[in-house]
Structures are given as C-alpha cells and as structure tokens.
Design a protein around this motif. Structure first.
Motif, short mmCIF file in Angstrom:
data_model
loop_
_atom_site.label_atom_id
_atom_site.label_comp_id
_atom_site.label_asym_id
_atom_site.label_seq_id
_atom_site.Cartn_x
_atom_site.Cartn_y
_atom_site.Cartn_z
N ARG A 87 33.77 44.38 47.54
CA ARG A 87 34.23 44.78 46.20
C ARG A 87 35.46 43.97 45.78
O ARG A 87 35.54 43.49 44.64
CB ARG A 87 34.56 46.27 46.19
N GLU A 88 36.42 43.81 46.70
CA GLU A 88 37.62 43.04 46.38
C GLU A 88 37.28 41.57 46.13
O GLU A 88 37.86 40.93 45.25
CB GLU A 88 38.64 43.17 47.51
N ARG A 89 36.36 41.03 46.92
CA ARG A 89 35.96 39.63 46.73
C ARG A 89 35.31 39.45 45.36
O ARG A 89 35.56 38.47 44.67
CB ARG A 89 34.99 39.21 47.83
N PHE A 90 34.47 40.40 44.99
CA PHE A 90 33.76 40.31 43.70
C PHE A 90 34.76 40.35 42.54
O PHE A 90 34.71 39.53 41.62
CB PHE A 90 32.76 41.45 43.58
N VAL A 91 35.70 41.30 42.61
CA VAL A 91 36.69 41.45 41.53
C VAL A 91 37.58 40.20 41.46
O VAL A 91 37.87 39.69 40.38
CB VAL A 91 37.54 42.72 41.75
N ALA A 92 38.01 39.70 42.64
CA ALA A 92 38.87 38.51 42.65
C ALA A 92 38.13 37.30 42.09
O ALA A 92 38.70 36.49 41.35
CB ALA A 92 39.35 38.23 44.07
N ALA A 93 36.83 37.16 42.42
CA ALA A 93 36.06 36.03 41.92
C ALA A 93 35.91 36.08 40.42
O ALA A 93 35.98 35.04 39.73
CB ALA A 93 34.68 36.01 42.60
N VAL A 94 35.70 37.27 39.87
CA VAL A 94 35.48 37.41 38.43
C VAL A 94 36.77 37.25 37.65
O VAL A 94 36.79 36.65 36.56
CB VAL A 94 34.82 38.77 38.13
N ARG A 95 37.87 37.76 38.20
CA ARG A 95 39.13 37.78 37.44
C ARG A 95 40.00 36.55 37.68
O ARG A 95 41.01 36.37 37.00
CB ARG A 95 39.92 39.04 37.80
N ASP A 96 39.65 35.73 38.63
CA ASP A 96 40.48 34.56 38.93
C ASP A 96 40.37 33.55 37.79
O ASP A 96 39.28 33.07 37.47
CB ASP A 96 40.00 33.92 40.22
N PRO A 97 41.51 33.19 37.14
CA PRO A 97 41.46 32.19 36.07
C PRO A 97 40.93 30.85 36.57
O PRO A 97 40.33 30.09 35.80
CB PRO A 97 42.92 32.07 35.62
N GLY A 98 41.14 30.55 37.85
CA GLY A 98 40.65 29.30 38.39
C GLY A 98 39.14 29.20 38.35
O GLY A 98 38.58 28.09 38.21
N THR A 99 38.45 30.35 38.44
CA THR A 99 36.99 30.34 38.36
C THR A 99 36.53 29.82 37.00
O THR A 99 35.63 28.97 36.91
CB THR A 99 36.44 31.75 38.59
N PHE A 100 37.14 30.29 35.94
CA PHE A 100 36.74 29.90 34.59
C PHE A 100 37.14 28.45 34.30
O PHE A 100 36.42 27.74 33.58
CB PHE A 100 37.34 30.85 33.56
#
Length: 388
Positions: A87-100
C-alpha cells in the motif's frame, strides 16, 4: 578535418543511443498502459510500483547518457519504493512528482527521440561518394558540425525534462536533514550515556572511596588515647592516590567530550599526539594544516575523533604495526584518510564506534566511507565541508 569527423562520429553514437532508447520505450509503454488499465480495474494494481521502478531505471540510464555527453550530472529526486508494504509503495509511486516528470519525458521522447535519425542524411551530404566530391572540405566543415549540434539539442531537452523540480529537491533535502538530525540525536544520547557510565563507574566510585578514606583517617586521629597517626597517615596516602586516579579518569571523560589539546595545539598538533600515543608507526601528512586558518571547532572535533577511532581500531584489530594518516584542505572543506595494511574485515555494525562517527559527520553535511575487504587494506575516509 579529422577532428570534425571524430566529433561528428561521437555525436552520432550519442544520438544512436538516444534513438535505441526511444525505440525501447515504445515497447515499454505497452507494459505501462497494461499496468495502468489493470490498476483501474484493481486486478493489476500490484504492477504499477514495479512499472514505476522500471521507468526510473530507464530515466536513470538516459540521465547517464546525457551526463556522458554534456559532462554535467542530472540530479535525481525520488521517494523510496523498495522495502515497503504494498500500500505504501503504491501511494508513493502515484504521488511522487518524479514519476510524472519521468512520464512527461517519456512522452516527449516520442516527439524528439528519433531526432538522431537526421544524422544519416547529414553524413550522406558531408562525406564524398567514391572519394570525389566538389568542395568536400567546405561541405564537411559546414555539415558535419550540425550532428554535434543535434546531440547538444537532444541533451538540453532531456536535461530540462528529467531534472527534478526545486520543490522535489527541497523535499529531498528536508528528508535528508530530518534523517541526519535523528542520527545526531541518537549519537548525542549515546554520548551522554557513555559519559554518565564513565562518571558513575569510574570517577564517582573513586570519589566515594576517597571520602571513606578521609573519614577513616579523621576517626584515627580523633580516637581516644591520642589516636593513631600511622594509621591516619596511611589512610591519607591512600586517599591521595585515589584523588589522583579520580582526576585522571575525569580528564579522560573531558577528553572524550572535547580534547583540550585540540583547542591548544590545533588539529595538526592533536593528530600528531594521537599518532605518537597509538603504539603504531604512523606516517603523517598534516603539515598543510599547521599553517593558515583553522577549521570550525565542530569540524576539527569530528576529524580528530575519526582519526582517534581509526587508529585505535587499527592497533587493536588490524594486526598491522603501521598506519598512514592524511589530512588535507580542499576547496570546500577538509578531507581525512586513515589507512592500515592489516587483515581488513572491519564492520561498522561490530561496535567499532564508526557508526557514531558517521552520524556526527553526517550532521555536518559530510560523508564518511569505510573500505575494509578481507585481507586489507582498511581505509577510513571522510570529507567535511565548510568554507575556508
């Protein structure tokens, strides 16, 4: 013209690597779309963090390519995804500005990623056919440098898209400071416990025994019948010995907080004293610090204790009878290096005291590294930044 051809060849290789990466991203986007669609239907949600990690690796490879061409590193700023619950990995992946930012670069790569293919017609125009071409030198001079400019343009676009935002860098810096602050607090608490233990087990016990000896001596003098001067004299002599031992231990505790010799003689003189008392044959290179402005007190203390810990470990555990200590000024701080040719195998987690020193150095925005392969050598090095 040989230089022009070599430069154009190097630029072509750089562009070809960018084209190859672009073609690879076409295939990867298919996987990403599958992960995204699966996430929408919950079934493939587990794929999203792994897809984001893969995007990061691709973006990291592109950063290294661009840095190799331009000579300037592109910083990274990501939230950690490894070692966390799903769950924490999923939230961090979605909310990380670096991902976008990485996804934005990947989409833009579709538009400019095949720019390197333009190098092919430029080579055709810039080189002769069958060795004969009118105005060959002039054509090379005008056409082939354009390949290098294409590579520069490609690198500038990738840099602009892949570099982290100021907010991301600030967030990373805040997290780093929070981590080093926690380390400093832990090291400070450990140091207080050590001082308390030393005072309780050493100095305090000797002062209690000293008080008892003085009390017994007083009773010997006050005893009926004129007392016993010999007993009183013997007790006072024991009390004097215990007072001297208590003072010695108290000086040891004080040196553990901040060595007076560091204040009196500076870092170079203090390290020379450490080397002389280490029991090792120490090759010193500290003359550069003997003159000129001194480093801040916190920096000198961190360097001193690093050398002290490294020499102590070398004398106790390395099996070597010699060591080398080198301290030097660098443009933005101080470097410290302690090396011995012993058996190696030193581990920070084995209670050597290096972990606490690493925390102290990290609190000063410095870095510390320990290299100790089996068979040696052991090298403890640190860089302590500050402004001269």
């Amino acid at each position: 013209m040989g230089t022009t051809v070599r430069q154009a060849t190097r630029a072509t290789v750089q562009l070809a690597r960018g084209v190859a990466m672009t073609l690879g991203t076409y295939l990867f986007v298919t996987v990403l779309l599958i992960a995204t669609m699966g996430t929408l239907f919950v079934v493939g949600a587990w794929m999203l963090p792994e897809a984001v990690l893969l995007v990061r690796r691709i973006a990291g490879a592109r950063r290294r390519q661009v840095a190799g061409w331009s000579g300037r590193e592109i910083a990274e700023a990501y939230r950690p995804l490894d070692g966390r619950p799903f769950r924490e990995r999923f939230v961090a992946a979605v909310r990380d500005p670096g991902t976008f930012r990485d996804l934005r670069w990947m989409l833009a790569q579709y538009a400019y990623g095949l720019l390197g293919l333009l190098a092919v017609p430029l080579w055709v125009v810039g080189l002769p056919v069958d060795g004969v071409w009118c105005g060959l030198s002039r054509r090379r001079a005008l056409v082939l440098p354009l390949i290098g400019r294409l590579a520069d343009l490609d690198a500038r676009w990738s840099t602009a898209l892949l570099k982290p935002s100021p907010k991301a860098l600030l967030t990373e810096r805040v997290e780093e400071l929070a981590e080093t602050r926690a380390g400093v607090i832990a090291a400070h608490e450990a140091e207080l416990r050590r001082i308390e233990r030393d005072l309780h087990d050493g100095t305090q016990a000797r002062l209690v025994a000293l008080s008892m000896r003085i009390g017994l001596a007083k009773r010997a003098y006050d005893r009926d019948g004129g007392g016993d001067p010999e007993v009183a004299r013997r007790l006072l002599a024991q009390a004097q010995d215990q007072a001297e031992e208590a003072l010695t231990e108290l000086r040891h505790v004080v040196r553990g907080i901040h060595p007076p010799i560091l204040t009196d003689r500076g870092l170079a003189g203090a390290v020379q004293a450490l080397a002389a008392g280490s029991g090792l044959q120490v090759a010193l290179d500290v003359e550069e610090l003997a003159t000129g402005p001194r480093a801040p007190a916190a920096v000198e203390a961190a360097a001193y204790f690093l050398v002290a810990e490294a020499l102590t470990n070398a004398a106790r555990h390395s099996g070597s009878d010699s060591a080398e200590v080198r301290l030097a000024r660098v443009p933005h701080g101080l470097t410290v290096c302690v090396r011995d040719e012993g058996k190696g195998g030193a581990e920070e987690a084995a209670g050597t005291g290096l972990l606490g020193l690493r925390r102290r150095i990290a609190a000063l925005d410095g870095t510390a590294n320990v290299s100790s392969p089996a068979g040696g050598p052991t090298v403890v090095a640190a860089e302590l930044p500050y402004t001269w």
